[in-house]
Design a protein around this motif. Sequence first.
Motif, PDB file in Angstrom:
ATOM      1  N   TYR A   7       0.840  -1.198   0.000  1.00 54.95           N
ATOM      2  CA  TYR A   7       0.000   0.000   0.000  1.00 54.95           C
ATOM      3  C   TYR A   7       0.879   1.254   0.000  1.00 54.95           C
ATOM      4  N   GLU A   8       1.916   1.253   0.829  1.00 60.95           N
ATOM      5  CA  GLU A   8       2.792   2.425   0.926  1.00 60.95           C
ATOM      6  C   GLU A   8       3.438   2.734  -0.428  1.00 60.95           C
ATOM      7  N   PRO A 140     -16.782   0.146   1.478  1.00 58.40           N
ATOM      8  CA  PRO A 140     -16.779   1.073   2.616  1.00 58.40           C
ATOM      9  C   PRO A 140     -15.602   0.850   3.559  1.00 58.40           C
ATOM     10  N   PHE A 141     -15.004  -0.347   3.480  1.00 54.67           N
ATOM     11  CA  PHE A 141     -13.821  -0.613   4.314  1.00 54.67           C
ATOM     12  C   PHE A 141     -12.659   0.301   3.961  1.00 54.67           C
ATOM     13  N   ALA A 211      -8.629  -0.836  -3.989  1.00 52.04           N
ATOM     14  CA  ALA A 211      -9.660   0.070  -3.473  1.00 52.04           C
ATOM     15  C   ALA A 211      -9.108   0.941  -2.350  1.00 52.04           C
ATOM     16  N   LEU A 212      -8.301   0.369  -1.483  1.00 51.73           N
ATOM     17  CA  LEU A 212      -7.702   1.122  -0.387  1.00 51.73           C
ATOM     18  C   LEU A 212      -6.773   2.207  -0.918  1.00 51.73           C
ATOM     19  N   ALA A 213      -5.958   1.840  -1.911  1.00 49.51           N
ATOM     20  CA  ALA A 213      -5.032   2.816  -2.490  1.00 49.51           C
ATOM     21  C   ALA A 213      -5.790   3.948  -3.174  1.00 49.51           C
ATOM     22  N   ALA A 214      -6.887   3.614  -3.848  1.00 44.27           N
ATOM     23  CA  ALA A 214      -7.684   4.645  -4.525  1.00 44.27           C
ATOM     24  C   ALA A 214      -8.297   5.609  -3.507  1.00 44.27           C
ATOM     25  N   ALA A 215      -8.782   5.082  -2.384  1.00 49.04           N
ATOM     26  CA  ALA A 215      -9.376   5.941  -1.358  1.00 49.04           C
ATOM     27  C   ALA A 215      -8.313   6.827  -0.705  1.00 49.04           C
ATOM     28  N   GLY A 216      -7.152   6.246  -0.430  1.00 46.49           N
ATOM     29  CA  GLY A 216      -6.070   7.039   0.140  1.00 46.49           C
ATOM     30  C   GLY A 216      -5.635   8.142  -0.800  1.00 46.49           C
TER      31      GLY A 216
END
Length: 502
Positions: A7-8, A140-141, A211-216
Amino acid sequence: MASLSDYEILLAPARQRFDESFGVKSLQAMEDATRAELFLMNFCALGAHMTQPVEGWIRRAGVRCEQIGFTQVGRALARHASAEADHHLLMIADLRSLAARWNATHAPSVDADDMLDQAPSPGVMTYCQMHEENIAGETPFAQVAIEYEIEMLPLRYGQLVVGRCIELLGPDIISCLSFITKHIILDGAHTALNARALNDLIERAPWSLSALAAAGDASLVAYPSFLGDCVRLADMQAKGAQSHCVPRASLSWRLKEPPGWKLDRDNNRSTLDWLAEVRALRGKAFYEGGRRPAFRTPAGAFLDPDPIDRHAFHVLAYDGSKLVGCVRLYHLDRDGPACLTEKTLGAEMFSQMLRILGARHDEIVEIGRWVVDPEYRAKNRDFGLSVQLAAASAAVADAIGKASGTLHGFAICGAGTRDRQDRMLTRLGMAPIAGIGPVYCEKYRDAISVLCCSSAQRLSPLLTGLIDKMAEKIGLFNALGDPFLFGQELVQRRDPGSYPAG
Protein backbone atom coordinates in the motif's frame (compact mmCIF):
# COMPACT_ATOMS: atom_id res chain seq x y z
CA MET A 1 0.56 -11.94 0.39
CA ALA A 2 -0.05 -8.22 -0.03
CA SER A 3 0.63 -6.06 3.04
CA LEU A 4 0.94 -2.49 4.25
CA SER A 5 4.28 -2.09 2.45
CA ASP A 6 2.53 -2.68 -0.88
CA TYR A 7 0.00 0.00 0.00
CA GLU A 8 2.79 2.42 0.93
CA ILE A 9 4.42 1.91 -2.47
CA LEU A 10 1.16 2.64 -4.28
CA LEU A 11 0.56 5.82 -2.21
CA ALA A 12 4.05 7.26 -2.69
CA PRO A 13 3.12 9.28 -5.84
CA ALA A 14 0.00 10.73 -4.14
CA ARG A 15 2.02 11.82 -1.13
CA GLN A 16 4.58 13.43 -3.39
CA ARG A 17 1.81 15.34 -5.17
CA PHE A 18 0.51 16.44 -1.78
CA ASP A 19 3.96 17.74 -0.84
CA GLU A 20 4.05 19.77 -4.05
CA SER A 21 0.47 21.06 -3.84
CA PHE A 22 -0.29 24.77 -3.85
CA GLY A 23 -1.59 24.79 -0.27
CA VAL A 24 1.39 22.99 1.25
CA LYS A 25 3.96 24.98 -0.73
CA SER A 26 2.23 28.22 0.26
CA LEU A 27 2.38 27.29 3.93
CA GLN A 28 6.05 26.45 3.67
CA ALA A 29 6.81 29.77 1.99
CA MET A 30 4.54 31.96 4.13
CA GLU A 31 6.44 34.95 5.50
CA ASP A 32 3.64 37.38 6.35
CA ALA A 33 2.08 37.35 9.83
CA THR A 34 -1.18 38.89 8.59
CA ARG A 35 -1.68 36.16 6.01
CA ALA A 36 -0.75 33.52 8.58
CA GLU A 37 -3.47 34.70 10.99
CA LEU A 38 -6.05 34.86 8.21
CA PHE A 39 -5.06 31.40 6.99
CA LEU A 40 -5.56 29.97 10.49
CA MET A 41 -8.99 31.57 10.82
CA ASN A 42 -10.13 30.21 7.46
CA PHE A 43 -8.63 26.82 8.28
CA CYS A 44 -10.76 26.65 11.44
CA ALA A 45 -13.93 28.15 9.94
CA LEU A 46 -13.96 25.96 6.83
CA GLY A 47 -12.41 22.99 8.61
CA ALA A 48 -15.28 22.84 11.08
CA HIS A 49 -17.56 21.86 8.16
CA MET A 50 -15.22 18.94 7.43
CA THR A 51 -14.59 17.87 11.00
CA GLN A 52 -18.10 17.86 12.44
CA PRO A 53 -19.31 14.94 10.23
CA VAL A 54 -16.21 12.78 10.84
CA GLU A 55 -17.66 10.74 13.70
CA GLY A 56 -20.79 10.02 11.66
CA TRP A 57 -18.80 9.14 8.52
CA ILE A 58 -16.67 6.61 10.36
CA ARG A 59 -19.63 5.12 12.21
CA ARG A 60 -21.71 4.79 9.02
CA ALA A 61 -18.77 3.24 7.19
CA GLY A 62 -18.47 0.74 10.03
CA VAL A 63 -22.15 -0.21 9.73
CA ARG A 64 -21.79 -0.70 5.96
CA CYS A 65 -18.71 -2.87 6.52
CA GLU A 66 -20.65 -5.17 8.82
CA GLN A 67 -23.49 -5.33 6.28
CA ILE A 68 -21.15 -6.64 3.57
CA GLY A 69 -19.37 -9.11 5.85
CA PHE A 70 -16.35 -7.08 7.04
CA THR A 71 -17.40 -7.45 10.67
CA GLN A 72 -13.99 -6.94 12.28
CA VAL A 73 -13.28 -3.78 10.26
CA GLY A 74 -16.77 -2.48 11.05
CA ARG A 75 -16.31 -2.93 14.78
CA ALA A 76 -12.88 -1.28 14.66
CA LEU A 77 -14.34 1.73 12.84
CA ALA A 78 -17.17 1.95 15.38
CA ARG A 79 -14.61 2.11 18.20
CA HIS A 80 -12.60 4.72 16.37
CA ALA A 81 -15.65 6.88 15.65
CA SER A 82 -16.12 7.75 19.32
CA ALA A 83 -12.56 9.13 19.48
CA GLU A 84 -13.46 11.67 16.78
CA ALA A 85 -16.53 13.11 18.49
CA ASP A 86 -16.74 16.89 18.89
CA HIS A 87 -13.32 17.68 17.44
CA HIS A 88 -14.97 20.44 15.42
CA LEU A 89 -15.57 22.23 18.73
CA LEU A 90 -11.81 22.63 19.06
CA MET A 91 -11.76 24.37 15.68
CA ILE A 92 -14.62 26.66 16.66
CA ALA A 93 -12.94 27.56 19.96
CA ASP A 94 -9.67 28.23 18.12
CA LEU A 95 -11.49 30.42 15.60
CA ARG A 96 -13.00 32.53 18.38
CA SER A 97 -9.60 32.95 20.03
CA LEU A 98 -7.98 33.84 16.71
CA ALA A 99 -10.75 36.33 15.90
CA ALA A 100 -10.34 38.06 19.27
CA ARG A 101 -6.58 38.17 18.73
CA TRP A 102 -7.02 39.64 15.26
CA ASN A 103 -9.60 42.25 16.32
CA ALA A 104 -7.23 43.60 18.97
CA THR A 105 -4.66 44.65 16.38
CA HIS A 106 -6.28 44.70 12.93
CA ALA A 107 -9.04 46.26 10.89
CA PRO A 108 -11.51 45.47 9.55
CA SER A 109 -12.63 43.30 12.43
CA VAL A 110 -13.81 39.75 11.83
CA ASP A 111 -16.85 37.97 13.25
CA ALA A 112 -16.27 34.32 14.08
CA ASP A 113 -19.95 33.43 13.63
CA ASP A 114 -20.04 35.04 10.18
CA MET A 115 -16.98 33.04 9.17
CA LEU A 116 -18.60 29.83 10.38
CA ASP A 117 -21.78 30.64 8.42
CA GLN A 118 -19.98 31.10 5.11
CA ALA A 119 -20.68 28.54 2.39
CA PRO A 120 -18.34 25.55 2.21
CA SER A 121 -15.48 26.08 -0.22
CA PRO A 122 -14.94 23.82 -3.27
CA GLY A 123 -12.22 21.92 -1.39
CA VAL A 124 -14.53 21.31 1.56
CA MET A 125 -17.29 20.03 -0.72
CA THR A 126 -14.83 17.72 -2.51
CA TYR A 127 -13.64 16.35 0.84
CA CYS A 128 -17.19 15.71 2.07
CA GLN A 129 -18.26 14.16 -1.23
CA MET A 130 -15.29 11.78 -1.12
CA HIS A 131 -16.46 10.39 2.23
CA GLU A 132 -20.09 10.06 1.16
CA GLU A 133 -19.16 8.24 -2.06
CA ASN A 134 -16.93 5.84 -0.16
CA ILE A 135 -19.64 5.01 2.39
CA ALA A 136 -22.28 4.46 -0.31
CA GLY A 137 -19.96 2.48 -2.57
CA GLU A 138 -19.03 -1.18 -2.68
CA THR A 139 -15.85 -0.80 -0.60
CA PRO A 140 -16.78 1.07 2.62
CA PHE A 141 -13.82 -0.61 4.31
CA ALA A 142 -11.65 1.89 2.41
CA GLN A 143 -12.53 4.33 5.20
CA VAL A 144 -9.55 2.79 6.99
CA ALA A 145 -7.21 4.11 4.27
CA ILE A 146 -8.84 7.57 4.38
CA GLU A 147 -8.35 7.75 8.16
CA TYR A 148 -4.78 6.50 7.82
CA GLU A 149 -3.81 9.22 5.35
CA ILE A 150 -5.66 12.10 7.03
CA GLU A 151 -4.45 11.24 10.53
CA MET A 152 -0.88 11.00 9.27
CA LEU A 153 -0.97 14.63 8.14
CA PRO A 154 -0.50 16.14 11.64
CA LEU A 155 2.52 13.88 12.10
CA ARG A 156 4.00 14.82 8.73
CA TYR A 157 3.14 18.53 8.70
CA GLY A 158 2.08 19.51 12.22
CA GLN A 159 5.55 20.55 13.30
CA LEU A 160 5.94 22.64 10.12
CA VAL A 161 2.64 24.47 10.68
CA VAL A 162 3.16 25.04 14.41
CA GLY A 163 6.77 26.07 13.87
CA ARG A 164 5.85 28.63 11.20
CA CYS A 165 3.02 29.99 13.36
CA ILE A 166 5.34 30.40 16.34
CA GLU A 167 8.01 32.01 14.17
CA LEU A 168 5.58 34.50 12.60
CA LEU A 169 3.14 35.10 15.46
CA GLY A 170 5.01 34.23 18.65
CA PRO A 171 4.73 31.30 21.12
CA ASP A 172 1.47 32.63 22.58
CA ILE A 173 -0.26 31.59 19.33
CA ILE A 174 -0.13 28.03 20.70
CA SER A 175 -3.20 28.80 22.83
CA CYS A 176 -5.15 29.34 19.57
CA LEU A 177 -4.02 26.05 17.99
CA SER A 178 -5.69 23.43 20.17
CA PHE A 179 -7.05 21.47 17.19
CA ILE A 180 -3.65 21.20 15.50
CA THR A 181 -1.59 20.62 18.62
CA LYS A 182 -3.91 18.02 20.10
CA HIS A 183 -3.99 16.13 16.81
CA ILE A 184 -0.20 16.08 16.65
CA ILE A 185 -0.40 14.24 19.96
CA LEU A 186 -3.53 12.14 19.41
CA ASP A 187 -2.96 11.08 15.83
CA GLY A 188 0.35 9.39 16.59
CA ALA A 189 -1.58 6.70 18.46
CA HIS A 190 -4.42 6.74 15.90
CA THR A 191 -1.99 6.26 13.02
CA ALA A 192 -0.41 3.23 14.67
CA LEU A 193 -3.86 1.67 15.11
CA ASN A 194 -4.84 2.54 11.54
CA ALA A 195 -1.63 1.00 10.22
CA ARG A 196 -2.31 -2.28 11.99
CA ALA A 197 -5.94 -2.32 10.80
CA LEU A 198 -4.88 -1.55 7.24
CA ASN A 199 -2.19 -4.23 7.26
CA ASP A 200 -4.58 -6.85 8.68
CA LEU A 201 -7.22 -5.97 6.10
CA ILE A 202 -4.80 -6.23 3.19
CA GLU A 203 -3.38 -9.53 4.41
CA ARG A 204 -6.85 -11.05 4.85
CA ALA A 205 -8.23 -9.64 1.59
CA PRO A 206 -5.36 -8.86 -0.82
CA TRP A 207 -7.88 -7.93 -3.51
CA SER A 208 -8.86 -4.90 -1.38
CA LEU A 209 -5.48 -3.23 -1.99
CA SER A 210 -6.51 -1.36 -5.11
CA ALA A 211 -9.66 0.07 -3.47
CA LEU A 212 -7.70 1.12 -0.39
CA ALA A 213 -5.03 2.82 -2.49
CA ALA A 214 -7.68 4.64 -4.52
CA ALA A 215 -9.38 5.94 -1.36
CA GLY A 216 -6.07 7.04 0.14
CA ASP A 217 -5.19 8.81 -3.10
CA ALA A 218 -8.57 10.58 -3.18
CA SER A 219 -8.11 11.87 0.38
CA LEU A 220 -4.75 13.36 -0.61
CA VAL A 221 -6.41 15.17 -3.50
CA ALA A 222 -9.30 16.58 -1.49
CA TYR A 223 -7.38 17.81 1.55
CA PRO A 224 -4.81 19.97 -0.29
CA SER A 225 -7.73 21.46 -2.25
CA PHE A 226 -9.16 22.60 1.11
CA LEU A 227 -5.77 24.00 2.18
CA GLY A 228 -5.51 25.87 -1.11
CA ASP A 229 -8.93 27.43 -0.51
CA CYS A 230 -7.73 28.67 2.90
CA VAL A 231 -4.59 30.19 1.37
CA ARG A 232 -6.51 31.94 -1.42
CA LEU A 233 -9.05 33.40 0.99
CA ALA A 234 -6.26 34.62 3.27
CA ASP A 235 -4.46 36.26 0.34
CA MET A 236 -7.65 38.00 -0.77
CA GLN A 237 -8.58 39.18 2.73
CA ALA A 238 -5.04 40.40 3.46
CA LYS A 239 -5.32 42.99 0.67
CA GLY A 240 -7.84 45.01 2.65
CA ALA A 241 -6.40 44.40 6.11
CA GLN A 242 -4.80 47.14 8.16
CA SER A 243 -2.88 46.72 11.37
CA HIS A 244 -2.81 49.21 14.19
CA CYS A 245 -0.41 49.33 17.08
CA VAL A 246 -2.26 48.07 20.11
CA PRO A 247 -0.04 46.42 22.72
CA ARG A 248 -0.90 42.74 22.77
CA ALA A 249 -1.07 41.14 26.17
CA SER A 250 1.49 38.40 26.35
CA LEU A 251 3.18 36.24 28.91
CA SER A 252 6.52 37.19 30.37
CA TRP A 253 8.99 34.57 31.52
CA ARG A 254 11.65 34.24 34.21
CA LEU A 255 14.21 31.59 34.97
CA LYS A 256 15.17 31.25 38.63
CA GLU A 257 18.11 29.15 39.79
CA PRO A 258 19.18 27.80 43.18
CA PRO A 259 20.45 30.66 45.39
CA GLY A 260 24.07 31.62 45.11
CA TRP A 261 24.16 30.92 41.37
CA LYS A 262 24.94 33.63 38.88
CA LEU A 263 21.58 33.61 37.09
CA ASP A 264 19.56 35.45 39.74
CA ARG A 265 20.12 39.08 38.74
CA ASP A 266 16.59 40.29 39.38
CA ASN A 267 17.08 42.73 42.26
CA ASN A 268 13.53 44.07 42.07
CA ARG A 269 11.95 40.99 43.61
CA SER A 270 13.33 39.25 46.65
CA THR A 271 13.70 35.50 46.90
CA LEU A 272 10.90 35.42 49.44
CA ASP A 273 8.52 37.29 47.13
CA TRP A 274 8.69 35.07 44.10
CA LEU A 275 9.01 31.81 46.01
CA ALA A 276 6.01 32.69 48.15
CA GLU A 277 4.03 33.31 44.94
CA VAL A 278 5.16 29.97 43.51
CA ARG A 279 4.19 28.05 46.61
CA ALA A 280 0.82 29.79 46.82
CA LEU A 281 0.06 29.06 43.15
CA ARG A 282 1.00 25.41 43.52
CA GLY A 283 -1.11 25.09 46.66
CA LYS A 284 -4.08 26.65 44.87
CA ALA A 285 -3.79 24.24 41.94
CA PHE A 286 -3.21 21.15 44.07
CA TYR A 287 -5.98 21.96 46.58
CA GLU A 288 -8.53 21.62 43.77
CA GLY A 289 -11.62 22.69 45.64
CA GLY A 290 -10.82 20.60 48.70
CA ARG A 291 -9.82 17.34 47.01
CA ARG A 292 -6.33 17.64 48.53
CA PRO A 293 -6.78 19.40 51.89
CA ALA A 294 -3.07 19.21 52.75
CA PHE A 295 -2.43 22.20 50.47
CA ARG A 296 -4.49 24.70 52.48
CA THR A 297 -3.45 26.11 55.83
CA PRO A 298 -5.79 26.38 58.86
CA ALA A 299 -5.91 30.12 58.13
CA GLY A 300 -7.29 29.40 54.63
CA ALA A 301 -4.17 30.21 52.59
CA PHE A 302 -3.02 27.97 49.76
CA LEU A 303 0.50 26.67 50.30
CA ASP A 304 2.87 24.04 48.92
CA PRO A 305 6.13 24.31 50.89
CA ASP A 306 8.87 21.96 49.77
CA PRO A 307 12.58 21.85 50.75
CA ILE A 308 13.50 20.88 47.17
CA ASP A 309 12.65 24.42 46.06
CA ARG A 310 15.94 25.83 47.34
CA HIS A 311 17.93 23.30 45.31
CA ALA A 312 16.00 23.68 42.07
CA PHE A 313 15.62 25.74 38.93
CA HIS A 314 12.18 27.28 38.38
CA VAL A 315 10.60 28.50 35.15
CA LEU A 316 7.91 31.09 35.87
CA ALA A 317 5.24 32.51 33.55
CA TYR A 318 3.52 35.84 34.32
CA ASP A 319 0.40 37.39 32.84
CA GLY A 320 1.18 41.01 33.62
CA SER A 321 2.25 40.99 37.26
CA LYS A 322 0.38 37.79 38.09
CA LEU A 323 2.13 34.43 38.25
CA VAL A 324 0.05 32.00 36.17
CA GLY A 325 2.37 29.05 35.56
CA CYS A 326 5.48 27.37 36.89
CA VAL A 327 7.61 24.26 36.58
CA ARG A 328 10.56 23.09 38.65
CA LEU A 329 13.77 21.21 37.72
CA TYR A 330 15.92 19.52 40.34
CA HIS A 331 19.34 18.15 39.40
CA LEU A 332 19.52 15.41 42.02
CA ASP A 333 22.01 16.18 44.73
CA ARG A 334 23.23 13.58 47.24
CA ASP A 335 23.76 16.38 49.75
CA GLY A 336 20.28 17.75 49.13
CA PRO A 337 16.80 16.45 49.91
CA ALA A 338 15.38 13.33 48.33
CA CYS A 339 13.47 14.11 45.14
CA LEU A 340 9.70 13.68 45.03
CA THR A 341 10.02 10.55 42.92
CA GLU A 342 12.17 8.90 45.60
CA LYS A 343 9.76 9.98 48.32
CA THR A 344 6.85 8.55 46.35
CA LEU A 345 8.48 5.26 45.37
CA GLY A 346 10.56 4.72 48.50
CA ALA A 347 14.33 4.32 48.59
CA GLU A 348 14.35 0.67 47.53
CA MET A 349 12.13 1.06 44.49
CA PHE A 350 13.92 4.29 43.54
CA SER A 351 17.24 2.41 43.54
CA GLN A 352 15.60 -0.25 41.38
CA MET A 353 14.51 2.48 38.98
CA LEU A 354 18.09 3.76 38.70
CA ARG A 355 19.28 0.23 37.92
CA ILE A 356 16.62 -0.13 35.22
CA LEU A 357 17.72 3.17 33.68
CA GLY A 358 21.39 2.35 34.09
CA ALA A 359 21.90 5.77 35.66
CA ARG A 360 23.63 7.18 38.69
CA HIS A 361 21.86 9.38 41.19
CA ASP A 362 23.58 12.54 39.91
CA GLU A 363 22.68 11.77 36.29
CA ILE A 364 19.02 12.58 36.84
CA VAL A 365 16.99 15.77 36.55
CA GLU A 366 13.54 15.62 38.08
CA ILE A 367 10.91 17.82 36.42
CA GLY A 368 7.97 18.54 38.66
CA ARG A 369 5.45 20.99 40.03
CA TRP A 370 4.19 21.60 36.46
CA VAL A 371 1.31 23.92 37.32
CA VAL A 372 -1.03 26.37 35.58
CA ASP A 373 -3.29 28.72 37.55
CA PRO A 374 -6.80 27.14 37.51
CA GLU A 375 -8.41 30.52 36.78
CA TYR A 376 -6.04 31.19 33.89
CA ARG A 377 -6.69 27.68 32.58
CA ALA A 378 -10.44 28.21 32.62
CA LYS A 379 -10.16 31.57 30.86
CA ASN A 380 -7.53 30.69 28.26
CA ARG A 381 -8.04 26.94 27.81
CA ASP A 382 -4.48 26.61 29.13
CA PHE A 383 -3.13 24.21 26.52
CA GLY A 384 -0.67 26.72 25.13
CA LEU A 385 0.80 27.60 28.52
CA SER A 386 1.10 23.96 29.60
CA VAL A 387 3.01 23.08 26.45
CA GLN A 388 5.22 26.18 26.70
CA LEU A 389 6.12 25.25 30.29
CA ALA A 390 6.91 21.71 29.19
CA ALA A 391 9.10 22.95 26.33
CA ALA A 392 10.89 25.40 28.64
CA SER A 393 11.61 22.63 31.14
CA ALA A 394 12.96 20.44 28.34
CA ALA A 395 15.26 23.28 27.27
CA VAL A 396 16.59 23.76 30.82
CA ALA A 397 17.04 20.01 31.40
CA ASP A 398 18.92 19.68 28.12
CA ALA A 399 21.12 22.68 28.98
CA ILE A 400 21.94 21.26 32.42
CA GLY A 401 23.00 17.99 30.86
CA LYS A 402 25.13 19.52 28.14
CA ALA A 403 26.77 22.08 30.40
CA SER A 404 27.56 19.82 33.34
CA GLY A 405 28.75 16.80 31.40
CA THR A 406 27.40 14.62 34.22
CA LEU A 407 24.02 13.80 32.71
CA HIS A 408 23.15 11.23 30.10
CA GLY A 409 19.88 12.93 29.28
CA PHE A 410 17.64 11.32 31.90
CA ALA A 411 14.70 13.45 32.96
CA ILE A 412 12.10 11.92 35.24
CA CYS A 413 8.78 13.13 36.56
CA GLY A 414 5.91 11.86 38.62
CA ALA A 415 2.48 12.41 37.08
CA GLY A 416 -1.00 11.86 38.43
CA THR A 417 -3.19 9.31 36.71
CA ARG A 418 -6.64 10.38 37.92
CA ASP A 419 -6.76 13.50 35.74
CA ARG A 420 -4.66 11.82 33.03
CA GLN A 421 -1.66 14.10 33.43
CA ASP A 422 0.45 11.00 32.79
CA ARG A 423 -1.24 10.53 29.40
CA MET A 424 -0.60 14.12 28.46
CA LEU A 425 3.10 13.69 29.24
CA THR A 426 3.41 10.39 27.38
CA ARG A 427 1.90 12.07 24.33
CA LEU A 428 4.57 14.75 24.65
CA GLY A 429 7.29 12.09 24.60
CA MET A 430 7.80 10.90 28.18
CA ALA A 431 7.59 7.13 28.72
CA PRO A 432 6.73 4.86 31.66
CA ILE A 433 9.66 3.01 33.21
CA ALA A 434 9.37 -0.74 32.80
CA GLY A 435 8.74 -2.49 36.10
CA ILE A 436 7.86 0.72 37.97
CA GLY A 437 4.09 0.87 38.24
CA PRO A 438 1.91 3.69 39.57
CA VAL A 439 2.11 4.20 43.33
CA TYR A 440 -0.78 5.64 45.33
CA CYS A 441 0.07 8.78 47.30
CA GLU A 442 -2.41 9.87 49.97
CA LYS A 443 -1.20 13.49 50.00
CA TYR A 444 -2.20 13.88 46.34
CA ARG A 445 -5.17 11.47 46.54
CA ASP A 446 -3.89 9.95 43.33
CA ALA A 447 -1.84 7.11 41.86
CA ILE A 448 1.47 8.58 40.68
CA SER A 449 3.11 7.18 37.55
CA VAL A 450 6.85 7.76 37.08
CA LEU A 451 7.84 8.75 33.54
CA CYS A 452 11.21 9.19 31.92
CA CYS A 453 12.80 10.71 28.84
CA SER A 454 16.36 9.80 27.90
CA SER A 455 16.76 12.17 24.94
CA ALA A 456 15.18 15.34 23.57
CA GLN A 457 14.96 13.50 20.24
CA ARG A 458 12.31 11.24 21.76
CA LEU A 459 9.98 14.12 22.46
CA SER A 460 6.87 14.90 20.44
CA PRO A 461 7.36 17.14 17.39
CA LEU A 462 5.06 19.59 19.15
CA LEU A 463 7.69 20.06 21.85
CA THR A 464 10.84 19.81 19.76
CA GLY A 465 9.55 22.57 17.50
CA LEU A 466 9.11 24.83 20.53
CA ILE A 467 12.14 24.11 22.71
CA ASP A 468 14.53 26.61 21.11
CA LYS A 469 11.86 29.31 21.10
CA MET A 470 11.18 28.80 24.79
CA ALA A 471 14.90 28.75 25.58
CA GLU A 472 15.03 32.20 24.03
CA LYS A 473 11.87 33.32 25.84
CA ILE A 474 13.21 32.43 29.29
CA GLY A 475 16.63 33.90 28.49
CA LEU A 476 18.33 30.54 28.92
CA PHE A 477 21.26 31.14 26.58
CA ASN A 478 22.06 34.55 28.04
CA ALA A 479 21.59 33.31 31.58
CA LEU A 480 23.92 30.35 31.31
CA GLY A 481 26.77 32.32 29.77
CA ASP A 482 29.90 30.20 29.39
CA PRO A 483 28.74 26.54 29.36
CA PHE A 484 32.02 25.42 30.94
CA LEU A 485 31.65 27.78 33.89
CA PHE A 486 28.01 26.80 34.24
CA GLY A 487 29.08 23.16 34.29
CA GLN A 488 31.63 23.92 37.01
CA GLU A 489 28.85 25.38 39.16
CA LEU A 490 26.69 22.33 38.58
CA VAL A 491 29.41 19.91 39.63
CA GLN A 492 30.20 21.88 42.79
CA ARG A 493 27.75 21.56 45.66
CA ARG A 494 25.42 24.51 45.75
CA ASP A 495 25.03 26.90 48.64
CA PRO A 496 21.33 26.78 49.66
CA GLY A 497 21.50 30.49 50.38
CA SER A 498 18.65 32.26 52.10
CA TYR A 499 15.53 30.39 50.98
CA PRO A 500 13.01 29.90 53.76
CA ALA A 501 13.18 26.50 55.37
CA GLY A 502 10.71 23.79 54.40
